[in-house]
Scaffold this active site. Structure first.
Site, PDB file in Angstrom:
ATOM      1  N   ASP A   1       0.838  -1.204   0.000  1.00  0.00           N
ATOM      2  CA  ASP A   1       0.000   0.000   0.000  1.00  0.00           C
ATOM      3  C   ASP A   1       0.877   1.260   0.000  1.00  0.00           C
ATOM      4  OD1 ASP A   1      -2.813   1.018   0.440  1.00  0.00           O
ATOM      5  OD2 ASP A   1      -1.877   1.912   2.203  1.00  0.00           O
TER       6      ASP A   1
ATOM      7  N   GLU B   1      14.338 -15.548   0.422  1.00  0.00           N
ATOM      8  CA  GLU B   1      14.801 -16.617   1.315  1.00  0.00           C
ATOM      9  C   GLU B   1      13.782 -17.748   1.362  1.00  0.00           C
ATOM     10  OE1 GLU B   1      15.494 -15.359   5.301  1.00  0.00           O
ATOM     11  OE2 GLU B   1      16.718 -13.656   4.650  1.00  0.00           O
TER      12      GLU B   1
HETATM   13  C1  NOJ Z   1      -4.449   2.949  -0.905  1.00  0.00           C
HETATM   14  C2  NOJ Z   1      -5.600   2.058  -0.601  1.00  0.00           C
HETATM   15  O1  NOJ Z   1      -5.916   1.330  -1.759  1.00  0.00           O
HETATM   16  C3  NOJ Z   1      -6.718   2.945  -0.145  1.00  0.00           C
HETATM   17  O2  NOJ Z   1      -7.918   2.257  -0.029  1.00  0.00           O
HETATM   18  C4  NOJ Z   1      -6.316   3.568   1.167  1.00  0.00           C
HETATM   19  O3  NOJ Z   1      -7.302   4.493   1.562  1.00  0.00           O
HETATM   20  C5  NOJ Z   1      -4.990   4.304   1.044  1.00  0.00           C
HETATM   21  N1  NOJ Z   1      -4.016   3.558   0.310  1.00  0.00           N
HETATM   22  C6  NOJ Z   1      -4.409   4.592   2.400  1.00  0.00           C
HETATM   23  O4  NOJ Z   1      -3.958   3.414   2.998  1.00  0.00           O
END
Ligand code: NOJ
Ligand code: MG
Length: 577
Positions: A238, A287
């Site tokens: 993310d 790994e």
């Molecule tokens: C990207 C995620 O896909 C989204 O849903 C989220 O709100 C933001 N990152 C923050 O984590």
């Protein structure tokens, strides 16, 4: 690549893993030194599950892991190679789970860690890989570290795990800089009664971690190992472009009228320092036996910079958001396909193809507008509400089906967002009172937000909650029209979108299209045609009927073809060459 080939590998891996949980991962890593490296992800079809909205087993209106387990045979039958699960960790759900309070614990709302292990085992037994979401840019404010930071003094090691700064102004009453949160308003919140503020590029309940601090790095390495030891096949990373901030944290130059808008480019995004982190993670993943992958969620600009995230010693693939942003236009699609392949080829990584996810308006609704209105109302992240001019549902669906035929024929790795295989539209008329997206809440509705693409799935047309769960509860309301998209109805219709996807995935595997090469073929205006192996794909993105090559044998078409040798508007075919 047909995933069943790998069942034997999956079994070997399972043995290695059970040993690995006894003796630690290093032992498992040494177990199969001579086995060639598996490469399942280059041409895979990865299905995104948004656990809150997939299937609810206990009737609380929120999807859960046992719900997913109960639907694994549906996913197996669909023919996907892998599942990606959006976060299911302990979380106060301020951003639907992207605010993690404990990275090692399944939130009781979704089930237990044992439920996850069962999900993993049963997916593997069916030959499906499982990747999980890792959220390293920020924690929840309810994470033990942040709670400790608030209790500790400025300058303490507890605060050094996050980004605390003194405010500006005489008494620190102004935020340390002018950075806006992606979700609207300032990216800083003040610690009550103090000069100090903390940074949150997203919601106030998502404080950003300080990735310059080795303690943070060490912790995430352990989190990676925790899930790798359990046998996950990889991670979706993310906000992969956000972890490192430019040290001076200088003010942004903000255009007038865009004070609230999240910026793609700026001192908080895409800093060189992030790559060192991914190189260190690559080593950890390597790994482990089998291929464990990382997928970058990185909204970077210019797009060429994306290639850096998928160099051979970093991640395996990155979401192709340029493809997702493409408007309904033949030249635009041709250009984005060419540039995407060219870009990933420079680093020998697979290209990916994405048309929907939990952050953007669902494709059938985006493409239900005329070209000029697509840019106005259906920008991927903006949302569509009851007061927005509504998309044409039938046109959007027709285009989305044609788009699926284009997308699933492209070489590389493809992502399907749950419900996409049903042709599910956005909930475009959801009333404000139901909305939960922090983007909607922080902008006071100026941004409609992402709730419309996160609505619980319809499984049965005539059951409470359309079969999402045993009760009539759903955490977001489902529009009445979802009955017509329900799985049980679509299973009975041979030309349903669900059956179209099943056929496409089957043919894609049989003809190894994910592994293939694309060769453009000359075509009429507004029509794109290409060969991949022994399949020719033709899609008509225009408004007039086009001609098909004479004598072509149609393997599959997105709509019935009323006239031989003709391809109606917003229709695609796969032909046998
Ligand atoms: C990207 C995620 O896909 C989204 O849903 C989220 O709100 C933001 N990152 C923050 O984590
Ligand atoms: Mg539930």
């Amino acid at each position: 690549m047909f995933r069943r080939k790998f069942l034997t590998t999956a079994l070997a891996t399972a043995v290695a893993l059970s040993i690995s949980s006894l003796y630690g991962s290093a032992y498992a890593a040494n177990l199969q030194p001579t086995q060639p490296k598996e490469d399942w992800a280059r041409d895979s079809v990865i299905y995104q599950i948004y656990p809150r909205s997939f299937a609810d087993s206990d009737g609380d209106g929120i999807g859960d892991l046992p719900g997913i387990v109960s639907r694994l045979s549906y996913l197996d039958k669909l023919g996907v190679d892998a599942l990606w699960l959006s976060p299911f960790y302990k979380s106060p759900q301020a951003d639907a789970g992207y605010d993690v309070a404990d990275y090692r614990l399944v939130d009781p709302m979704f089930g237990s860690n044992e439920d996850f292990e069962r999900l993993l085992k049963e997916s593997h037994a069916r030959g499906m890989k499982v990747i999980v979401d890792l959220v390293p840019n920020h924690t929840s404010d309810e994470h033990a570290w942040f709670q400790a930071a608030l209790k500790a003094k400025p300058g303490s090691p507890e605060r050094a795990r996050y980004i605390f700064r003194d405010g500006r102004g005489e008494n620190g009453e102004l935020p340390p800089n002018n950075w806006p949160s992606v979700f609207g308003q300032s990216a800083w919140d003040r610690v009550p009664g103090e000069k100090q503020w903390y940074l949150h590029l997203f919601d106030s309940k998502q404080p950003d971690l300080n990735w310059e601090n080795p303690v943070v790095r060490a912790e995430f390495e352990q989190v990676l190992r925790f899930w790798l030891d359990r046998g996950v096949d990889g991670f979706r990373i993310d906000v992969a472009h956000g972890l490192i901030k430019e040290p001076k944290m200088a003010d942004l130059v903000i255009e007038e009228g865009r004070e609230n808008a999240g910026a793609l480019v700026g001192p908080m995004w895409d800093q060189e320092g992030v790559h060192e982190i991914y190189r260190s993670w690559r080593k950890i993943l390597d790994e482990y036996p089998g291929q464990r992958i990382m997928v970058a969620e990185a909204w970077v600009s210019p797009r060429e910079r994306l290639a850096q995230y998928i160099r051979s010693d970093e991640m395996d693939q990155a979401f192709n958001f340029d493809y997702l942003m493409t408007q309904w236009d033949a030249t635009a699609f041709k250009n984005v396909i060419d540039s995407s392949i060219a870009l990933t080829t420079t680093v020998k990584a697979p290209t990916t193809w994405v048309t929907s996810n939990h952050d953007v308006v669902r494709a059938p609704s985006r493409y239900g507008y005329s070209l000029k209105d697509q840019g106005k109302y259906a920008l991927p992240g903006n949302g569509i509400g009851p007061n927005t001019p509504q998309p044409d549902e039938a046109l959007g669906l027709r285009r989305a089906r044609a788009l699926a035929m284009l997308t699933l024929a492209l070489p590389g790795s493809t992502y399907i967002y749950q419900g996409e295989e049903l042709g599910l539209p956005e909930h475009t008329t959801m009333e404000d009172k139901y909305r939960q997206d922090p983007m909607f809440l922080r902008t006071k509705g100026e941004e409609i937000g992402r709730d419309g693409c996160r609505v619980p799935l319809p499984w049965k047309a005539d059951a409470p909650s359309f079969g999402f769960g045993p009760s009539n509860k759903t955490w977001l309301p489902q529009p009445a029209s979802y009955a017509g998209y329900a799985v049980d109805r679509q299973e009975k219709q041979s030309d349903s979108t669900l059956n179209l996807y099943r056929n496409l995935l089957k043919l894609r595997h049989e003809h190894r299209l994910g592994d293939g090469k694309l060769h453009w073929v000359e075509a009429d205006k507004d029509v794109l045609a290409f060969d991949n192996g022994d399949i020719r794909v033709v899609i008509n993105l225009g408004e007039q009927t086009a001609a098909l090559p004479s004598g072509s044998q149609v393997l599959l078409s997105s709509e019935a073809l009323p006239e031989a040798g003709k391809l109606p508007a917003s229709t695609a075919v796969w032909l046998k060459r």
